[in-house]
Design an enzyme around this catalytic site. Structure first.
Site, PDB file in Angstrom:
ATOM      1  N   LYS A  56      44.516  29.841  25.328  1.00  6.28           N
ATOM      2  CA  LYS A  56      44.954  28.766  26.219  1.00  6.28           C
ATOM      3  C   LYS A  56      44.121  28.773  27.498  1.00  6.28           C
ATOM      4  CE  LYS A  56      49.893  28.861  24.960  1.00  6.28           C
ATOM      5  NZ  LYS A  56      50.026  27.492  24.468  1.00  6.28           N
TER       6      LYS A  56
ATOM      7  N   ARG B  55      55.778  28.635  14.984  1.00  2.00           N
ATOM      8  CA  ARG B  55      56.256  28.155  13.680  1.00  2.00           C
ATOM      9  C   ARG B  55      56.011  29.189  12.576  1.00  2.00           C
ATOM     10  NH1 ARG B  55      52.577  22.928  14.214  1.00  2.00           N
ATOM     11  NH2 ARG B  55      53.050  23.439  16.374  1.00  2.00           N
TER      12      ARG B  55
HETATM   13  N1  BES Z   1      54.479  28.160  23.222  1.00  3.17           N
HETATM   14  C1  BES Z   1      53.696  27.014  22.970  1.00  3.17           C
HETATM   15  C2  BES Z   1      54.398  25.711  23.265  1.00  3.17           C
HETATM   16  C3  BES Z   1      54.657  25.406  24.722  1.00  3.17           C
HETATM   17  C4  BES Z   1      53.774  24.638  25.429  1.00  3.17           C
HETATM   18  C5  BES Z   1      55.815  25.814  25.320  1.00  3.17           C
HETATM   19  C6  BES Z   1      54.032  24.334  26.739  1.00  3.17           C
HETATM   20  C7  BES Z   1      56.079  25.520  26.638  1.00  3.17           C
HETATM   21  C8  BES Z   1      55.188  24.761  27.346  1.00  3.17           C
HETATM   22  C9  BES Z   1      53.309  26.982  21.479  1.00  3.17           C
HETATM   23  O1  BES Z   1      53.125  28.202  20.872  1.00  3.17           O
HETATM   24  C10 BES Z   1      51.996  26.274  21.406  1.00  3.17           C
HETATM   25  O2  BES Z   1      51.048  26.789  21.901  1.00  3.17           O
HETATM   26  N2  BES Z   1      52.009  25.091  20.819  1.00  3.17           N
HETATM   27  C11 BES Z   1      50.852  24.289  20.693  1.00  3.17           C
HETATM   28  C12 BES Z   1      50.752  23.831  19.271  1.00  3.17           C
HETATM   29  C13 BES Z   1      49.453  23.158  18.937  1.00  3.17           C
HETATM   30  C14 BES Z   1      48.319  24.121  19.105  1.00  3.17           C
HETATM   31  C15 BES Z   1      49.538  22.641  17.515  1.00  3.17           C
HETATM   32  C16 BES Z   1      50.980  23.117  21.649  1.00  3.17           C
HETATM   33  O3  BES Z   1      52.083  22.594  21.809  1.00  3.17           O
HETATM   34  O4  BES Z   1      49.979  22.761  22.254  1.00  3.17           O
HETATM   35 MN    MN Z   2      51.143  28.974  21.143  1.00  2.00          MN
END
Ligand code: BES
Ligand code: MN
Ligand code: ZN
Length: 483
Positions: A264, A338
């Protein structure tokens, strides 16, 4: 920690330092009779929801009378009561008082028990703060908060007790989620689950890395592979429902989500300590279930792990054979939640559950869709979805239904495996839900709490940071299943 009790004005020795009364818009303090003895007027107080006025009196039940607005009489709700109680409790703390009281308002068609419960929740949660890592804590605490009522005192007392237990569950969830990831490791969560199991006589099983491998929880094992804080799979069972099929609660507990190899951006990454909020809420709900000794079978499944890059981290393009036997192609290692949930969902099959509800800070897309005002709600059973939505409405932890059309499942169709772990940007919350749906073959509902589990600013009864959502929703849902 504040004690909340119900009392009547006539109780001997009743002399709070502050007496709060909730007023509807247009009501005058003079409508309060003796409670506002000696008060000339409420000044400029108009009774808008959240509005307050502090009056000093010579004759009333307390030296300070706090007017708290409830808003329009026709629009009143338990949520307004929670907020009013929190506002009163916080004012008492700001004033450095030890003991405060709130006259319980009367709500149309609402039992005193429910009003008292809401007020207790509001007061306790309103006084919550997370300051255990601060050397110079602002440490004045309100010790006692009375809910004042004349009729139905016994009922109000029961409601207050129930509200305290529910709020204690939510407080636990907040504490766990607010802890930084160097404290709240997977093993730490397992230890806290042990505490709950010992306190209430629940069954606990904790799988370590070897146990996770042996059980074939590939998703959890894979996400946790590169972390030196080992993953855990936490199974906590409350068995008080005889032979009835259990409700299973599943909570995502990624104690820190760096994104892994699909790392990230660094700005804002500190918030990813909250990526275990689903697991925290499930443990918080179990705390309340134990305290209330609900006559139900409830199983909590908490897959807990860090998601970090490393020499042996999983990589985009990898293919996993999941616990259920389905194969998954990794598009991004940042769609890790997931993967661990899918294994927990297929693990849940062995219980023959009457319902499974999972909660997870799963997608940024859900935050884009609903902001911080509702959790995303998906599932494979309309009745269960409605039941969860109702529980959200009743607790002020709102959840809003989103669709899982077959097209979302098509969107995650795999190229080299059965399915892939990302469907791209469009409908990100729904393709995540569609992914989970592949592993749930019982009535199932999914709560995406990415926008609701923590916040940048507080509200009447939340502070910046973890909100405890959806602990109270889950508890309300379970209480509903005892009726
Ligand atoms: N933990 C994150 C989701 C999240 C994002 C929670 C912002 C709280 C605030 C999750 O694991 C994630 O990174 N999701 C990605 C999925 C994508 C890569 C398909 C997302 O939402 O960007
Ligand atoms: Mn994630
Ligand atoms: Zn995550």
């Amino acid at each position: 920690m504040v004690m909340i009790g119900a009392t009547s004005r006539a109780t001997e020795g009743f002399a709070p330092e502050l007496f709060a009364v909730a007023l509807y818009k247009g009501e005058s303090p003079r409508d309060l009779g003796d409670d506002a003895a000696g008060v000339v007027s409420g000044g400029d107080f108009g009774g808008k929801a959240g509005e307050t006025a502090l009056l000093y009196t010579r004759r009333g039940p307390a030296p300070r009378l706090l007017l708290v607005g409830l808003g329009e009489r026709d629009l009143v709700s338990l949520e307004k009561v929670r907020r009013a109680a929190a506002t009163a409790a916080r004012r008492a703390r700001t004033l450095k008082l030890r003991e405060a009281a709130l006259s319980l308002p009367i709500l149309p068609d609402t039992a005193a028990r429910e009003v008292a419960r809401a007020a207790a929740e509001g007061a306790k949660l309103g006084l919550y703060r997370f300051d255990r890592h601060k050397s110079a804590a602002n440490n004045h605490e309100v010790e006692t908060f009375w809910l004042v009522c004349e009729d139905a005192l016994e009922e109000a007392g029961e409601g207050a007790g129930m509200g305290e237990k529910v709020a204690a569950g939510s407080t636990l969830a907040r504490d766990l989620a607010n802890e930084p990831s160097n404290v709240a490791t997977p093993e730490y969560l397992a230890q806290r689950a042990r505490g709950i199991s010992e306190k209430y006589g629940m069954q606990l099983q904790v799988l370590d890395r070897a146990g996770i491998d042996e059980e074939g929880l590939t998703g959890l094992a894979t996400v946790g592979r590169s972390a030196s804080n080992e993953p855990r799979f936490i199974v906590l069972e409350h068995r008080k429902g005889g032979e009835s099929a259990p409700v299973v609660l599943v909570g995502k507990a990624v104690t820190f989500d760096s994104g892994g190899i699909s790392i990230k951006p660094s700005s804002g990454m500190e918030d990813m300590k909250f990526d275990m909020s689903g697991g925290a809420a499930v443990l918080g709900a179990m705390e309340a279930v134990g305290a209330m000794d609900l006559p139900l079978n409830v199983v909590a499944l908490v897959p807990a792990t860090e998601n970090l890059p490393g020499g042996d981290a999983f990589k985009p393009g990898d293919v996993l054979k999941m616990h259920s036997g389905k194969t998954v192609e990794i598009v991004t290692t940042d769609a890790e939640g997931r993967l661990i949930l899918a294994d927990a969902l297929s693990y849940a099959r062995r219980y023959g559950p009457s319902a499974v509800v999972d909660c997870a800070t799963l997608t940024g897309a859900c935050v884009v869709a609903l902001g911080s005002h509702a959790s995303g709600l998906m599932g494979n059973d309309e009745d269960l979805i409605a039941e969860v939505q109702t529980a959200g409405e009743a607790t002020g932890e709102r959840a809003w239904p989103l669709p899982l059309f077959d097209e979302y499942t098509e969107q995650i169709g795999g190229d080299t495996a059965d399915i892939k772990n990302s469907g791209g940007r469009g409908g990100g919350a729904l393709t995540a839900g569609a992914f989970l749906k592949e592993f749930a073959d019982y009535p199932w509902a999914h709560l995406d709490i990415a926008g609701t589990a923590y916040g940048k600013k507080g509200s009447a009864y939340t502070t910046k940071g973890a909100t405890g959502v959806p602990t109270r929703l889950l508890v309300e849902f379970l209480i509903g299943r005892t009726r």
